[in-house]
Design an enzyme around this catalytic site. Structure first.
Site, short mmCIF file in Angstrom:
data_model
loop_
_atom_site.label_atom_id
_atom_site.label_comp_id
_atom_site.label_asym_id
_atom_site.label_seq_id
_atom_site.Cartn_x
_atom_site.Cartn_y
_atom_site.Cartn_z
N GLY A 119 7.93 47.37 -1.98
CA GLY A 119 8.01 48.28 -3.13
C GLY A 119 9.14 49.29 -3.09
O GLY A 119 9.03 50.35 -3.71
N SER A 120 10.25 48.97 -2.42
CA SER A 120 11.32 49.97 -2.37
C SER A 120 11.99 50.13 -3.75
O SER A 120 12.43 51.23 -4.09
CB SER A 120 12.35 49.64 -1.28
OG SER A 120 13.10 48.51 -1.63
N ASN A 121 12.05 49.06 -4.53
CA ASN A 121 12.58 49.21 -5.89
C ASN A 121 11.63 50.02 -6.77
O ASN A 121 12.07 50.83 -7.60
CB ASN A 121 12.84 47.83 -6.51
CG ASN A 121 14.17 47.26 -6.08
OD1 ASN A 121 15.22 47.78 -6.44
ND2 ASN A 121 14.14 46.23 -5.26
N MET A 164 6.35 38.50 -6.44
CA MET A 164 6.84 37.24 -5.90
C MET A 164 6.14 36.00 -6.48
O MET A 164 6.01 34.98 -5.81
CB MET A 164 6.76 37.26 -4.37
CG MET A 164 7.60 38.38 -3.75
SD MET A 164 9.30 38.49 -4.39
CE MET A 164 10.13 37.39 -3.27
N LEU A 187 5.74 34.37 -13.54
CA LEU A 187 4.78 34.71 -14.60
C LEU A 187 4.56 33.52 -15.52
O LEU A 187 5.51 32.81 -15.89
CB LEU A 187 5.31 35.88 -15.43
CG LEU A 187 5.27 37.26 -14.81
CD1 LEU A 187 5.88 38.28 -15.78
CD2 LEU A 187 3.85 37.68 -14.44
N HIS A 227 16.75 40.48 -9.16
CA HIS A 227 16.89 39.36 -8.24
C HIS A 227 18.08 39.64 -7.32
O HIS A 227 19.14 40.07 -7.81
CB HIS A 227 17.11 38.07 -9.04
CG HIS A 227 17.21 36.87 -8.18
ND1 HIS A 227 16.11 36.33 -7.53
CD2 HIS A 227 18.28 36.11 -7.79
CE1 HIS A 227 16.50 35.29 -6.81
NE2 HIS A 227 17.81 35.13 -6.95
N ASP A 283 12.34 35.33 -19.05
CA ASP A 283 11.92 34.31 -20.02
C ASP A 283 11.01 33.32 -19.30
O ASP A 283 10.54 33.60 -18.19
CB ASP A 283 13.14 33.66 -20.71
CG ASP A 283 14.00 32.87 -19.74
OD1 ASP A 283 13.56 32.65 -18.59
OD2 ASP A 283 15.10 32.45 -20.13
N GLU A 341 20.57 47.50 -5.48
CA GLU A 341 19.37 47.30 -6.32
C GLU A 341 18.76 48.66 -6.69
O GLU A 341 18.34 48.88 -7.82
CB GLU A 341 18.33 46.47 -5.58
CG GLU A 341 18.71 45.02 -5.37
CD GLU A 341 17.58 44.20 -4.73
OE1 GLU A 341 16.43 44.35 -5.13
OE2 GLU A 341 17.88 43.41 -3.82
C1 GAR Z 1 14.16 42.80 -3.55
O1 GAR Z 1 15.30 42.46 -2.82
C2 GAR Z 1 14.13 42.03 -4.86
O2 GAR Z 1 15.39 41.84 -5.41
C3 GAR Z 1 13.54 40.73 -4.40
O3 GAR Z 1 12.54 41.06 -3.47
C4 GAR Z 1 12.90 42.29 -2.86
C5 GAR Z 1 11.74 43.23 -3.05
O4 GAR Z 1 11.96 44.40 -2.31
N1 GAR Z 1 12.98 40.01 -5.50
C6 GAR Z 1 13.05 38.69 -5.60
O5 GAR Z 1 13.55 37.98 -4.76
C7 GAR Z 1 12.43 38.12 -6.87
N2 GAR Z 1 12.94 36.81 -7.11
P1 GAR Z 1 11.10 45.70 -2.60
O6 GAR Z 1 9.64 45.23 -2.56
O7 GAR Z 1 11.41 46.61 -1.45
O8 GAR Z 1 11.48 46.24 -3.94
#
Ligand code: GAR
Length: 218
Positions: A30-32, A108, A111, A127, A159, A192
């Site tokens: 969940g850092s994003n 992950m 949908l 992504h 989409d 990101e």
């Molecule tokens: C991030 O790097 C995001 O871009 C990727 O998972 C990581 C989640 O990190 N997402 C995907 O690969 C989706 N296809 P986070 O949980 O620390 O945000």
């Protein structure tokens, strides 16, 4: 008519009423999600995170939500007999929140069609690759394995296909000779955390217009 200070503001004068209702779906660290929460708490996004929904009980994203006072709903994928029943429960949980925007932040799973159709043009994903290159899992590993010299991240609308919706923003980073998957992932993640809150801000400010595959930033 003159209104005194004690008068309750009308809906259209209340800054809170203009805020977009955001829900976040996350499966892991969940850092994003945190980067978006930080931008919300600084007031740089005209929105409120009304709920975190996770498919993974106890993931760190749910802790982050609790620390920030964001309500959490866990729709535990493993507790459903099929993907269809899981998706139905997830769709119900999402609809209950009446979101203006659904943010996938390290969610992950792909949908299902009903969810994507129900929130058409309102679901964003990030992504860790410069799409359309390297969709799917382990994008950074794919990039290193292919030998590209530039990698990055993509924020896009979702989409019905995987990692294929209209692109909102992309940022690139160099791939250095001694990079391994972890080093490259860290460099991309740094971008990101800047990109995703900005894309959410653009959406909440009403500055994103989807025209077919093209997203215009107004
Ligand atoms: C991030 O790097 C995001 O871009 C990727 O998972 C990581 C989640 O990190 N997402 C995907 O690969 C989706 N296809 P986070 O949980 O620390 O945000």
């Amino acid at each position: 008519m003159k209104r005194d200070k004690a008068t309750v503001p009308r809906q259209d004068e209340d800054p809170g009423a203009m805020k977009k209702r955001i829900i976040v779906l996350a499966s892991g660290r969940g850092s994003n999600f945190q980067a978006i929460l930080d931008a919300l708490s600084k007031g740089s996004i005209q929105g409120t995170c009304v709920r975190l929904i996770s498919d993974v009980p106890g993931c760190y994203a749910t802790d982050r939500a609790k620390y920030s006072g964001v309500p959490v709903t866990v729709v535990d994928y493993r507790s459903f007999p099929s993907k269809e029943t899981y998706e139905k429960a997830l769709l119900f949980a999402m609809q209950e929140c009446r979101p203006d925007l659904v943010v996938l932040a390290g969610y992950m799973r792909i949908l299902g069609r009903d969810i994507v159709r129900s929130f058409h043009g309102k679901i964003m994903n990030i992504h860790p690759a410069l799409l359309p290159s390297f969709p799917g899992l382990h994008a950074q590993r794919q990039a290193i394995g292919y030998g590209v010299k530039v990698a990055g991240c993509t924020v896009h609308f979702v989409d019905e296909m995987m990692d294929s919706g209209p692109i909102i923003l992309q940022k690139c980073v160099p791939v250095l000779p001694d990079d391994d998957e972890d080093l490259l992932s860290e460099r991309i993640l740094h971008e990101e955390h800047r990109c995703y809150p900005y894309a959410v801000k653009l959406f909440c400010d009403g500055r994103l217009k989807i025209e077919g595959r093209i997203v215009r930033v107004l």
